[in-house]
Design an enzyme around this catalytic site. Sequence first.
Site, PDB file in Angstrom:
ATOM      1  CG  PHE A 122      -1.754   1.114   1.527  1.00 25.00           C
ATOM      2  CD1 PHE A 122      -2.992   1.219   0.902  1.00 25.00           C
ATOM      3  CD2 PHE A 122      -1.390   2.086   2.456  1.00 25.00           C
ATOM      4  CE1 PHE A 122      -3.844   2.287   1.181  1.00 25.00           C
ATOM      5  CE2 PHE A 122      -2.236   3.152   2.739  1.00 25.00           C
ATOM      6  CZ  PHE A 122      -3.469   3.244   2.106  1.00 25.00           C
ATOM      7  CG  LEU A 124      -1.356   7.529   1.844  1.00 21.56           C
ATOM      8  CD1 LEU A 124      -2.163   8.152   0.697  1.00 21.56           C
ATOM      9  CD2 LEU A 124      -2.305   7.220   3.019  1.00 21.56           C
ATOM     10  CD  GLU A 126       3.492  11.588  -2.494  1.00 24.14           C
ATOM     11  OE1 GLU A 126       3.858  12.792  -2.440  1.00 24.14           O
ATOM     12  OE2 GLU A 126       2.626  11.161  -3.269  1.00 24.14           O
ATOM     13  N   GLY A 130       3.304  12.782   4.984  1.00 24.77           N
ATOM     14  CA  GLY A 130       3.113  11.701   5.945  1.00 24.77           C
ATOM     15  C   GLY A 130       1.731  11.776   6.560  1.00 24.77           C
ATOM     16  CB  ILE A 156       6.203   1.235   0.351  1.00 21.63           C
ATOM     17  CG1 ILE A 156       5.965   2.710  -0.029  1.00 21.63           C
ATOM     18  CG2 ILE A 156       5.050   0.350  -0.101  1.00 21.63           C
ATOM     19  CD1 ILE A 156       4.849   3.416   0.742  1.00 21.63           C
ATOM     20  NE  ARG A 267      17.634 -12.178  38.740  1.00 30.33           N
ATOM     21  CZ  ARG A 267      18.954 -12.337  38.724  1.00 30.33           C
ATOM     22  NH1 ARG A 267      19.486 -13.469  38.316  1.00 30.33           N
ATOM     23  NH2 ARG A 267      19.741 -11.354  39.100  1.00 30.33           N
ATOM     24  CD  GLN A 335      12.574  -0.770  35.602  1.00 28.53           C
ATOM     25  OE1 GLN A 335      12.863  -0.407  34.462  1.00 28.53           O
ATOM     26  NE2 GLN A 335      13.306  -0.446  36.654  1.00 28.53           N
ATOM     27  CD  GLU A 362      -1.996   0.050   8.961  1.00 26.43           C
ATOM     28  OE1 GLU A 362      -3.218   0.128   9.202  1.00 26.43           O
ATOM     29  OE2 GLU A 362      -1.447  -0.948   8.479  1.00 26.43           O
TER      30      GLU A 362
HETATM   31  C1  LIG Z   1       8.309   0.822   9.357  1.00 24.57           C
HETATM   32  C2  LIG Z   1       7.279   1.677   8.654  1.00 24.57           C
HETATM   33  C3  LIG Z   1       6.388   1.077   7.792  1.00 24.57           C
HETATM   34  C4  LIG Z   1       5.487   1.860   7.064  1.00 24.57           C
HETATM   35  N1  LIG Z   1       4.670   1.277   6.121  1.00 24.57           N
HETATM   36  C5  LIG Z   1       3.947   2.081   5.296  1.00 24.57           C
HETATM   37  C6  LIG Z   1       3.239   1.512   4.179  1.00 24.57           C
HETATM   38  O1  LIG Z   1       3.245   0.294   3.965  1.00 24.57           O
HETATM   39  N2  LIG Z   1       2.574   2.362   3.354  1.00 24.57           N
HETATM   40  C7  LIG Z   1       2.537   3.716   3.553  1.00 24.57           C
HETATM   41  O2  LIG Z   1       1.912   4.413   2.764  1.00 24.57           O
HETATM   42  N3  LIG Z   1       3.187   4.288   4.624  1.00 24.57           N
HETATM   43  C8  LIG Z   1       3.890   3.490   5.475  1.00 24.57           C
HETATM   44  N4  LIG Z   1       4.588   4.059   6.528  1.00 24.57           N
HETATM   45  C9  LIG Z   1       4.511   5.477   6.738  1.00 24.57           C
HETATM   46  C10 LIG Z   1       3.778   5.879   8.011  1.00 24.57           C
HETATM   47  O3  LIG Z   1       2.392   5.633   7.872  1.00 24.57           O
HETATM   48  C11 LIG Z   1       4.128   7.313   8.317  1.00 24.57           C
HETATM   49  O4  LIG Z   1       5.483   7.325   8.742  1.00 24.57           O
HETATM   50  C12 LIG Z   1       3.229   7.925   9.395  1.00 24.57           C
HETATM   51  O5  LIG Z   1       1.917   8.086   8.902  1.00 24.57           O
HETATM   52  C13 LIG Z   1       3.723   9.269   9.890  1.00 24.57           C
HETATM   53  O6  LIG Z   1       4.090  10.118   8.837  1.00 24.57           O
HETATM   54  P1  LIG Z   1       5.526  10.811   8.868  1.00 24.57           P
HETATM   55  O7  LIG Z   1       6.528   9.746   9.166  1.00 24.57           O
HETATM   56  O8  LIG Z   1       5.695  11.600   7.640  1.00 24.57           O
HETATM   57  O9  LIG Z   1       5.485  11.754  10.126  1.00 24.57           O
HETATM   58  P2  LIG Z   1       4.958  13.275  10.126  1.00 24.57           P
HETATM   59  O10 LIG Z   1       3.614  13.350   9.526  1.00 24.57           O
HETATM   60  O11 LIG Z   1       6.017  14.168   9.615  1.00 24.57           O
HETATM   61  O12 LIG Z   1       4.791  13.517  11.707  1.00 24.57           O
HETATM   62  C14 LIG Z   1       5.838  13.938  12.567  1.00 24.57           C
HETATM   63  C15 LIG Z   1       5.219  14.231  13.931  1.00 24.57           C
HETATM   64  O13 LIG Z   1       4.253  15.282  13.818  1.00 24.57           O
HETATM   65  C16 LIG Z   1       3.013  14.847  14.339  1.00 24.57           C
HETATM   66  N5  LIG Z   1       1.931  15.518  13.611  1.00 24.57           N
HETATM   67  C17 LIG Z   1       1.723  15.573  12.280  1.00 24.57           C
HETATM   68  N6  LIG Z   1       0.607  16.253  12.010  1.00 24.57           N
HETATM   69  C18 LIG Z   1       0.069  16.626  13.196  1.00 24.57           C
HETATM   70  C19 LIG Z   1      -1.087  17.344  13.586  1.00 24.57           C
HETATM   71  N7  LIG Z   1      -1.975  17.802  12.683  1.00 24.57           N
HETATM   72  N8  LIG Z   1      -1.312  17.542  14.906  1.00 24.57           N
HETATM   73  C20 LIG Z   1      -0.441  17.060  15.834  1.00 24.57           C
HETATM   74  N9  LIG Z   1       0.673  16.380  15.520  1.00 24.57           N
HETATM   75  C21 LIG Z   1       0.926  16.160  14.221  1.00 24.57           C
HETATM   76  C22 LIG Z   1       3.022  13.350  14.172  1.00 24.57           C
HETATM   77  O14 LIG Z   1       2.092  12.712  15.037  1.00 24.57           O
HETATM   78  C23 LIG Z   1       4.460  13.048  14.514  1.00 24.57           C
HETATM   79  O15 LIG Z   1       4.594  13.007  15.892  1.00 24.57           O
HETATM   80  C24 LIG Z   1       5.454   3.269   7.281  1.00 24.57           C
HETATM   81  C25 LIG Z   1       6.329   3.851   8.209  1.00 24.57           C
HETATM   82  C26 LIG Z   1       7.250   3.080   8.877  1.00 24.57           C
HETATM   83  C27 LIG Z   1       8.200   3.761   9.831  1.00 24.57           C
END
Ligand SMILES: Cc1cc2nc3c(=O)[nH]c(=O)nc-3n(C[C@H](O)[C@H](O)[C@H](O)COP(=O)(O)OP(=O)(O)OC[C@H]3O[C@@H](n4cnc5c(N)ncnc54)[C@H](O)[C@@H]3O)c2cc1C
Length: 381
Positions: A122, A124, A126, A130, A156, A267, A335, A362
């Site tokens: 999936f 989504l 970029e 995020g 992804i 333990r 812990q 997700e």
């Molecule tokens: C191991 C792994 C597997 C993944 N698998 C997939 C996949 O299969 N397909 C896919 O499409 N994606 C995938 N992802 C992406 C994942 O869904 C995103 O990393 C996630 O949604 C967060 O986006 P970001 O990393 O860009 O963080 P950001 O959106 O940049 O967020 C950074 C911080 O800001 C906070 N934040 C952002 N907006 C707000 C707001 N409006 N209010 C308050 N706080 C906010 C967030 O909660 C976070 O704490 C994967 C990620 C990882 C690490």
Amino acid sequence: MALDPDTFAALIETVRRYVAERLRPLEAQVEADDAVPEAVVAEMRAMGLFGLSIAEDYGGLGLTMAEEARVAIEMGRTTPAFRSTFGTNVGIGSQGLVLAGTPEQKAQWLPGIASGEIITSFALTEPAVGSDSGAVTARAVRDGDVYRLSGTKRYITNADRADLFTVMARTGEESGGRGVSAFLVPRDLAGVSIGEPERKMGQKGARVADVHLDAVAVPVANRLGAEGEGFKIAMRVLDRGRLHIAAVCVGVAERLIADCVAYAGERRQFGKPIAEHQLIQAMIADSKTEALAARALVLATAAAKDAGDDVVLESAAAKYFASEMVGRVADRAVQIYGGAGYIADYGIERLYRDVRLFRLYEGTSQIQQLIIARETLKRGG
Ligand SMILES: Cc1cc2nc3c(=O)[nH]c(=O)nc-3n(C[C@H](O)[C@H](O)[C@H](O)COP(=O)(O)OP(=O)(O)OC[C@H]3O[C@@H](n4cnc5c(N)ncnc54)[C@H](O)[C@@H]3O)c2cc1C
């Protein structure tokens, strides 16, 4: 349609034994190799795990959400990479097709997805998109019978193994999610390339990588739903995926609690098993209470979803609570194990790192909070 109770009980027993006897002994190897052995993938195919949620008409097991959640809880009792092996096929990689596919699209792809011959992903996220996932910048430009897709998708899951991607890309000029469409993109189309797997904190064996799309000619027949419906489809897929992830968190928590009980019974300090020290008991009590609460929330929400209720709020709440809960349970487990909790051979530090991801993907915990608040305000309480 639900399985008959005896068949379902037999499936759960099979998965439970498979996890305990076959998968748990492989955990350290998966961590070291950053890969699930191919023999295990083949066994999971034979067990029907890739098609848990897919209708029997297409060769799947056709489980209800409540049944799928029970299987996910059992799979949670081992290293999360095993569940991830088939998890995209059961969830985010197939559900766009299940929810919005035409009969022709379903007939073309679902049998292979259900059998595990086709691995799905999936796509989504970029590099610059995020949490604000409606802002996707990947482009899909109509050119006769095809769309030309260009852009990069990041992190992804299963990208390096996938045969078929559900890709969200912008087809219109409308701002936000309204201009986004969803496409089924086979890996073997010209212009699809996959980056190197990322080095991650945990969940070794469940690899993520970039997916690069360079003017990929995707047939119009591969669009899911109408133009502009892609973001809505993606959000529906994630609503369901969140419940599945929440169930996995419950399973990991239950495994950690069982490990802690066994360790605390063996333990000894101050002349008795540490399980007899009340401050250790307090940690076990807190973990058990929270795991029970998460289990109840997950199973009640899954049953409500099966009954046709709108569970957007409850799925977000289940993912939020269960992923935060398992973080606390893993922290207490370190812990309770003391120094051993920090040492790789005991496996607790590995799970501690593994569960950190559940609060991020997700939809982060903050995004779940926003959904819960939005829906609560909409419902008036
Ligand atoms: C191991 C792994 C597997 C993944 N698998 C997939 C996949 O299969 N397909 C896919 O499409 N994606 C995938 N992802 C992406 C994942 O869904 C995103 O990393 C996630 O949604 C967060 O986006 P970001 O990393 O860009 O963080 P950001 O959106 O940049 O967020 C950074 C911080 O800001 C906070 N934040 C952002 N907006 C707000 C707001 N409006 N209010 C308050 N706080 C906010 C967030 O909660 C976070 O704490 C994967 C990620 C990882 C690490």
